[in-house]
Structure formats: C-alpha cells, structure tokens
Design an enzyme around this catalytic site. Structure first.
Site, PDB file in Angstrom:
ATOM      1  N   CYS A 182      38.062  33.455  33.344  1.00 35.09           N
ATOM      2  CA  CYS A 182      36.773  33.639  33.468  1.00 35.09           C
ATOM      3  C   CYS A 182      35.972  32.260  33.487  1.00 35.09           C
ATOM      4  O   CYS A 182      36.712  31.316  33.001  1.00 35.09           O
ATOM      5  CB  CYS A 182      36.062  34.540  32.459  1.00 35.09           C
ATOM      6  SG  CYS A 182      36.429  36.349  32.241  1.00 35.09           S
TER       7      CYS A 182
ATOM      8  N   HIS B  74      42.041  33.608  28.938  1.00 35.00           N
ATOM      9  CA  HIS B  74      40.750  33.735  28.889  1.00 35.00           C
ATOM     10  C   HIS B  74      40.249  32.336  29.135  1.00 35.00           C
ATOM     11  O   HIS B  74      40.774  31.244  28.812  1.00 35.00           O
ATOM     12  CB  HIS B  74      40.461  34.069  27.392  1.00 35.00           C
ATOM     13  CG  HIS B  74      40.303  35.460  27.196  1.00 35.00           C
ATOM     14  ND1 HIS B  74      39.722  36.475  28.143  1.00 35.00           N
ATOM     15  CD2 HIS B  74      40.951  36.398  26.255  1.00 35.00           C
ATOM     16  CE1 HIS B  74      39.824  37.651  27.606  1.00 35.00           C
ATOM     17  NE2 HIS B  74      40.657  37.511  26.468  1.00 35.00           N
TER      18      HIS B  74
END
Length: 347
Positions: free
Chosen positions: A208, A152
């Site tokens: 991301c 992430h």
C-alpha cells in the site's frame, strides 16, 4: 570465519585495513566497514582486489560484468491482526520467474521471509537494510538488479520537506512495531543514488501507498485509454536520481491507495498479491513486451478481477465484495523519462 570489506558511504576520516585473503591494503577514508559472516547466509560480493575463499560461500557472487542480482522480501506478519496471506507466495513466484524464465542464477538471489531458518534472512529492519546495501554493492555497467518487496506499506509525515504531497512513503519490515519503518528517503539513498552508468535497477513493490516509495524523479500518469504523461516530481533542493544508471519502479498502487492480496488469480486457495501476480503473468505471456504494454496488462488484469470477469458464482461475489471498493492502479516511476511504448522491459 569472518570477512571484511568496505562500502562507500561518503564519510570522512578512516584507517588502513588489510585484506585477510590477499593482504592488500585498503584506506577506509571514504568507506564504511561492514562485517558479514559466512554463517549468516548473506551473499558475498568482493572488492576488486579480493579473491573468494574456499570453499565457496553458500550464496556466491556471479561474473564481474553483466551480473544479475535480486533481493526478494516477503512479509506475511504471521500472528498479527494485520497479517497477510500472499507475500511469501509472491517472492517464491518471483524467484521462479527470475530463475526459470529470465536467466538469473540461483545463487544471485537473496530471499528474506519468515519461513527462513537463518535468523539473518528474516525480513527485519536491520536485515532488509543490510540486504539493500548488498544488492548495489560493487555494481558496474551491464549489471541488472531487482528489488521485490511484498508486504505492508505506509506513509508518514515528511519532516525534511522533499515530498510533493507532504508524506514519506515507507515499507514495513516484520519488526516495524518496535524498530520502525524503512522510508523512501533511505531506500533512495541506498539503492538508487549509487547506481553507476550502464547499471539498471528494477523494483517491484507490492504494498500500500507505494507509488513513489523509491522517491524517483518521474512518475508516469496514464489514463484508462493508455495515454500517458510524465509527472516531474523533482525538488531543486534534493537530488533523487542515480549516479548515471537507470532506476525503474513498478508499484502496486499510488501513494494514496491500498493494494490487496487475493486468491482470484491462482484459481485455488493460494493467496498472492494482485500486483505481483499480474506482473509475473504479463512478463511470462509476452516476452519482449514494452513498459507501456506491461503497465496496461497489469492494470487490465486487476480491473478484470475487480469486475468479476474471471470468476463466477459465490467466489466471484466474495472477490467483488473484497476488491470492488479498493482503488488500485499499478504505478510506474523512473529516474529518467523514456517512451514507454517503444522501450522493452529487460531484466
């Protein structure tokens, strides 16, 4: 047994220390002392006056010149509501590419995943920080370094005002809920700034909001036809370049985009990051390809999956439902501008 070495950090003051191996005296006036235990399983890198102990450590250094070294971090966040399915698979695939196809020695690669039994190879914030310092320690002209992160990413308010968009990009370690994230300023300071002339760092960041997560000065802006310009993101008050080397980063998406993991590329139920798989596929299929060709190949592969061109039937419909609304364009950023269609990728 424990061994000590010094790592430059620009601090002032210091004391003399004696090497336990060769008895040489080192002044630490501009060094930060770090202690690493052989039981940690962290690769050793020795100062010029040191000799490796016998027997050799579990993950030893390679030759002084022309070294290849890689840090691969895969975080699935197991047991969390935001867990991922493909990050550990990503780093395993990347290791295969580096070792089997690109000539990286097995013992020059450090992997941090939740599957490791050694607690110092779990991708916590502290362990990732230590591993980043290992990656660049002692690097010289001719060295090729690789940093791959799959997990992430996020962004947060930029408090020192060095960002064009007002946000710092960050990577999320396994323990980010309690220890916090690793922001782009720190990553740049740790693995970009120390790069000496002749050394090259490639970062492959499958997360991301990762477009400028290394805080490199130049970002390649390319349209769907393959035409590109270099966007200058330098801030005159902050130096984000190297010490003469070159740093190049492939990111899964822009700073305001999300990335995805999927089973679409594997042809079975194995999940991988869309960006990582497309990178590996392109490098394997086209030896000697240029940076421009690689960036186009990655973008086209992800667009094809999102358009449902690789799969038919209910699986394709599912992939389209998951990915079609997710805008994801791989990004290229670098410490210096170059012609992306003439410069070949060399890892």
């Amino acid at each position: 047994m424990q061994w000590m070495w010094a790592v430059p950090d620009g601090s002032t003051g210091g004391t003399n220390i004696r090497c336990a191996v060769c008895q040489a005296i080192t002044n630490t006036i501009t060094h930060l002392q770090l202690s690493w235990s052989g039981t940690y399983g962290i690769p050793y890198v020795y100062a010029p006056h040191q000799r490796p102990p016998q027997p050799r450590p579990p993950l030893s250094f390679v030759s002084v010149h022309g070294r290849k070294r890689a840090l691969l971090c895969g975080v699935n966040y197991q047991g969390k509501s935001y867990r991922l399915g493909g990050s550990i698979n990503d780093v395993k695939c990347m290791r295969y590419l580096l070792v089997e196809k690109l000539g990286f020695p097995n013992d020059s690669i450090l992997m941090l995943t939740e599957e490791e039994t050694d607690p110092f190879k779990i991708p916590t914030k502290q362990n990732i920080r230590k591993a980043l310092r290992w990656l660049v320690y002692g690097c010289q002209s001719g060295d090729s370094l690789v940093f791959h992160f799959s997990g992430h990413g996020t962004r947060q308010i930029d408090y020192n005002h060095d960002e064009v968009d007002g946000y710092d990009e960050a990577l999320c370690p396994l323990d980010h809920e309690t220890e916090g994230n690793i922001i782009d300023d720190e990553i740049n300071d740790t693995i970009v700034r120390p790069l000496p002339r002749g050394a090259t760092l490639h970062a492959i960041i499958d997360a991301c909001y990762s477009g400028t997560v290394l805080d490199l000065p130049y970002v390649c802006r390319m349209n769907k036809e393959g035409f590109y310009i270099w966007e200058d993101q330098r801030n005159p008050l902050f130096y984000k370049g190297t010490s003469g080397g070159i740093a190049i980063c492939f990111s899964a998406c822009d700073d305001n985009q999300n990335s995805a993991d999927t089973t679409a590329f594997s042809g079975n139920n194995t999940r991988t990051g869309a960006m990582t798989f497309s990178f590996i596929q392109a490098v394997q299929n086209e030896p000697g390809l240029t940076y421009g060709r690689l960036l186009n190949a990655m973008s086209n592969a992800i667009r094809d999956v999102k358009a449902g061109l690789r799969l038919t039937g209910p699986i394709a419909a599912l992939i389209n439902k998951v990915l079609f609304g997710t805008k994801q364009e791989p990004q290229l950023s670098t410490s210096e501008k170059f012609d992306i269609y003439s410069k070949q990728l060399v890892l």
